[in-house]
Scaffold this active site. Structure first.
Site, PDB file in Angstrom:
ATOM      1  N   ASP A  20      42.176  24.531  54.541  1.00  0.00           N
ATOM      2  CA  ASP A  20      42.010  25.742  55.349  1.00  0.00           C
ATOM      3  C   ASP A  20      40.563  26.018  55.717  1.00  0.00           C
ATOM      4  O   ASP A  20      40.257  27.080  56.263  1.00  0.00           O
ATOM      5  CB  ASP A  20      42.583  26.950  54.611  1.00  0.00           C
ATOM      6  CG  ASP A  20      41.877  27.208  53.293  1.00  0.00           C
ATOM      7  OD1 ASP A  20      41.513  26.221  52.624  1.00  0.00           O
ATOM      8  OD2 ASP A  20      41.700  28.381  52.917  1.00  0.00           O
ATOM      9  N   ASP A  44      37.066  21.451  39.650  1.00  0.00           N
ATOM     10  CA  ASP A  44      35.748  21.685  40.226  1.00  0.00           C
ATOM     11  C   ASP A  44      34.753  22.170  39.173  1.00  0.00           C
ATOM     12  O   ASP A  44      33.612  21.709  39.114  1.00  0.00           O
ATOM     13  CB  ASP A  44      35.840  22.681  41.382  1.00  0.00           C
ATOM     14  CG  ASP A  44      36.720  23.883  41.047  1.00  0.00           C
ATOM     15  OD1 ASP A  44      37.126  24.017  39.873  1.00  0.00           O
ATOM     16  OD2 ASP A  44      36.999  24.685  41.950  1.00  0.00           O
ATOM     17  N   ASP A  50      38.629  21.873  51.678  1.00  0.00           N
ATOM     18  CA  ASP A  50      40.055  22.150  51.546  1.00  0.00           C
ATOM     19  C   ASP A  50      40.674  22.300  52.934  1.00  0.00           C
ATOM     20  O   ASP A  50      39.974  22.486  53.931  1.00  0.00           O
ATOM     21  CB  ASP A  50      40.278  23.416  50.721  1.00  0.00           C
ATOM     22  CG  ASP A  50      40.092  23.166  49.230  1.00  0.00           C
ATOM     23  OD1 ASP A  50      39.987  21.985  48.843  1.00  0.00           O
ATOM     24  OD2 ASP A  50      40.041  24.142  48.460  1.00  0.00           O
ATOM     25  N   ASP A  92      48.849  14.785  50.219  1.00  0.00           N
ATOM     26  CA  ASP A  92      49.783  14.729  49.095  1.00  0.00           C
ATOM     27  C   ASP A  92      51.082  15.468  49.410  1.00  0.00           C
ATOM     28  O   ASP A  92      51.800  15.888  48.498  1.00  0.00           O
ATOM     29  CB  ASP A  92      49.142  15.342  47.841  1.00  0.00           C
ATOM     30  CG  ASP A  92      48.620  14.268  46.895  1.00  0.00           C
ATOM     31  OD1 ASP A  92      48.671  13.083  47.260  1.00  0.00           O
ATOM     32  OD2 ASP A  92      48.148  14.612  45.797  1.00  0.00           O
TER      33      ASP A  92
END
Length: 690
Positions: A333, A425, A331, A272
């Site tokens: 990272d 979440d 994610d 994105d």
């Protein structure tokens, strides 16, 4: 005695010992080890007295040299902190000057009102301190002046203030203090019960075990992955990212190296990014792994609405998702180990009611600075205690948003991803729980990630984590009441999961220790006992730090920092509960079953070079049309946080007032807590930008 001290023993003169003080790193043990020289008692001689005495002298000098070095280092560190504080004040850059520094969704009007309240409270406390000091100088602290017998305007005013304080202010303040103490005790009992549950799990060796060890369970037949490919279910791996220029390579590389048959898993890189250069780099990385034979796709949305939830929802609407049984989310990272799927996916086999398997986070930069160390303490307790206990005894916990494996059927049955809150979440976890799906937490499967290293980034993260649950509670309260789950599960969701741990905790932390405690210093007729101020908080901090025993030296900074963060958490909780801030209103855009973005990559092609040449210009032109005037990357700055700074002066003023009442424990707590707010207010914790 002079001869003995001078080293003139009966057996002759001792061997002189030379210690060079220029090397402060020289170990003392080296001096002590060299004591057994010829002629010394250790060597059987009688002439070692003088030499041993001289060595002891030099050892003491060396220790003094070391102590002086440590004092010099401490002084140097203090001077560095003072210089940083001076630069911060001289720059005059505050959180109100830069809108980007404010947490997303925080109402500017609310922030201004809250800061105004703190400033007014501070000015009032300074005025009351001046009045009390003047009264103390007159000796009125020992004998209360009689309102009818006083002479002078100041004496009459002070006597009237004492009467108002005793008859009107003290009862109400004491009631509020008692109410907050009750909430504090309830929350402490909840924390203690969680710790006892964790202890029970450790003693009994309770942990989820796959019902079948074959296939992906890591059994004997799992070593030959390709030979047992039919036993491995189809897995979809999603990596949502947005302008993740620093970490995209390591996350994509770690996922592409997962030990799973390549024909049985597909990687979706959900980009994105609004920066064309970053998107081009990510796309190039995807194409590199495509040439390695990995089934990996690159997706870039034209209309980037709904943030992470919208990104995941768009990816799940692809037509090929129906061919997969499970979806894993990482994610940008996060760096999963190669055996991540083998240690998580087998837990679904034979457990058709299990909808989620959550792994634990570990942190690659937990020792980077004091801020990351304190975060590590919090998150270690969260995973080791909260998640594990709730997973074992309730089969429910909040999904952590990443490093988890979902059964796609459970996602679809729960309504899929929704963009209605900032905690998508937790939203999907609550809805799946209401549908009867069970969750498993695997504490011994870890996935490495990074912690925020700057206070600004951490502050924004905490604001989102504490405003979102209140939004979600408002939206799903009726659904919880109407759901078909048991009464105990409804009670757990409403009173424990939402109210106690998401609302009451930040409320009493801020109200009790930052507002009521300073007020009791100026209205001493209302009291907070020492066990509330010191002993129980210290005990709770000790329990929190047990899952991270190496962090024990930071127990005092941890206690103070948690109270400091209560300002941000309280503000976020109020914003989410009353829907303050326009950024909370996300527009939900429904998607079609098949994405129509022009730069969406299809399945792996044999000629990736043609794919790159044909699609990269389209990506650049799209970025230029969407952002014709792209600003250069903004520089990071340390800044002054006004609310924290105002509270630091308030607490330090209250500490000065506590000296008049001779309240030792209260004084030290207020002093250290005020210094903690001062350090955070000057942005001296976390990353320091030169």
């Amino acid at each position: 005695m002079a001869r003995w001290w001078g080293g003139e023993g009966r057996g002759g003169s001792g061997t002189p010992v030379v210690v060079k003080m220029e090397s402060p790193e020289w170990a003392i043990s080296e001096v002590e080890a060299g004591a057994a020289a010829p002629g010394s008692p250790a060597a059987g001689g009688k002439a070692g007295r003088g030499k041993n005495a001289r060595q002891i002298t030099w050892v003491l000098l060396l220790k003094a040299h070391r102590a002086a070095g440590k004092l010099t280092g401490a002084a140097s560190a203090a001077l560095s902190v003072a210089a940083a504080a001076r630069r911060r004040v001289a720059a005059g850059r505050t959180d109100s000057d830069d809108a980007a520094a404010a947490p997303p969704g925080e109402s500017p009007a609310l922030r201004a009102r809250f800061h105004g309240f703190l400033r007014a409270f501070l000015l009032l406390s300074v005025l009351l301190l001046a009045v009390d000091v003047a009264a103390h100088a007159q000796g009125w602290h020992a004998v209360v002046p009689d309102l009818l017998a006083v002479e002078g305007l100041f004496a009459a005013a002070y006597a009237s203030w004492l009467r108002v304080r005793l008859e009107y202010l003290a009862p109400g303040l004491q009631f509020l203090a008692n109410a907050c103490v009750v909430l504090f005790l309830i929350q402490s009992a909840d924390r203690l019960i969680l710790c006892l549950g964790c202890l029970w799990i450790k003693l009994k060796g309770i942990k989820p075990v796959p019902k079948a060890s074959g296939g992906g369970g890591g059994g004997k037949g799992s070593d030959d992955v390709e030979a047992g490919a039919d036993e491995f279910p189809m897995v979809l791996v999603q990596i949502p990212m947005c302008n993740e220029k620093e970490v995209y390579q390591q996350s994509i590389g770690a996922v592409c190296n997962l030990d799973w048959p390549r024909s049985n898993f597909l990687v979706q890189v959900l980009d994105d990014s609004d920066d064309a250069a970053t998107s081009a780099l990510i796309k190039e990385e995807v194409e590199k792994w495509q040439r390695e034979g990995v089934r990996i796709l690159y997706r870039h949305r034209v209309i980037r609405d709904g943030y992470k939830a919208g990104n995941l929802k768009s990816a799940m609407n692809c037509s090929y998702v129906k061919d997969y049984e499970f979806v894993v989310i990482f994610d940008a990272d996060f760096q999963p180990q190669a055996d991540f799927l083998k240690r998580t996916v087998p837990h679904f086999k034979g457990n058709e009611d299990v909808g989620l398997v959550q792994a634990r986070w570990s942190f690659v930069n937990k020792d980077e600075n004091l801020l990351t160390r304190l975060q590590n303490i919090n998150l270690c307790f969260h995973f080791e205690v909260e998640q594990q206990v709730n997973g074992v005894f309730l089969n429910f916990f909040g999904f952590n948003g990443t490093a988890g494996v979902w059964r796609i059927k459970a996602l679809e049955d729960s309504g899929g991803w929704m963009e209605r809150t900032t905690v998508e979440d937790m939203d999907i976890a609550v809805r799946a729980h209401l549908k009867g799906w069970k969750f498993l937490y695997i504490n011994d499967v870890e996935c490495q990630c990074e912690l925020p290293e700057s206070y600004e980034a951490y502050r924004k993260q905490q604001h989102r984590w504490h405003s979102g649950p209140m939004q979600l509670f408002r939206l799903c309260f009726v659904d919880i009441i109407k759901s078909k789950i048991g009464v105990w599960k409804k009670f757990n969701l409403i009173f424990l999961f939402f109210l106690l741990r998401k609302l009451i905790l930040p409320f009493y932390s801020f109200t009790l220790f930052c507002i009521i405690l300073p007020m009791t210093m100026f209205v001493p007729e209302a009291e907070l006992p020492a066990w509330v101020v010191c002993y129980i908080p210290a005990t709770m901090s000790l329990l929190n730090i047990l899952p991270a025993p190496k962090s024990f030296p930071f127990i005092v900074p941890y206690l103070l920092f948690e109270n400091t963060m209560s300002v941000t958490k309280f503000n976020a909780m109020i914003s989410g509960l009353f829907q303050l801030g326009s950024a909370y209103e996300w527009v939900v855009t429904k998607k079609s079953g098949r994405s129509s973005e022009g730069d969406l990559v299809s399945l792996v092609e044999k000629q990736p070079k043609q794919q790159r040449v044909g699609s990269a210009p389209n990506l650049d032109s799209l970025a230029k049309e969407s952002h014709p005037k792209k600003d250069s990357k903004k520089k990071k700055h340390n800044r002054i946080y006004q609310k924290e700074l105002a509270l630091s002066f308030l607490l330090l003023t209250a500490a000065a007032r506590s000296l008049l009442s001779v309240q030792g424990i209260h004084f030290y707590f207020l002093l250290f807590q005020g210094v903690s707010f001062l350090v955070v207010g000057l942005d001296l914790i976390g990353e320091q930008v030169e």
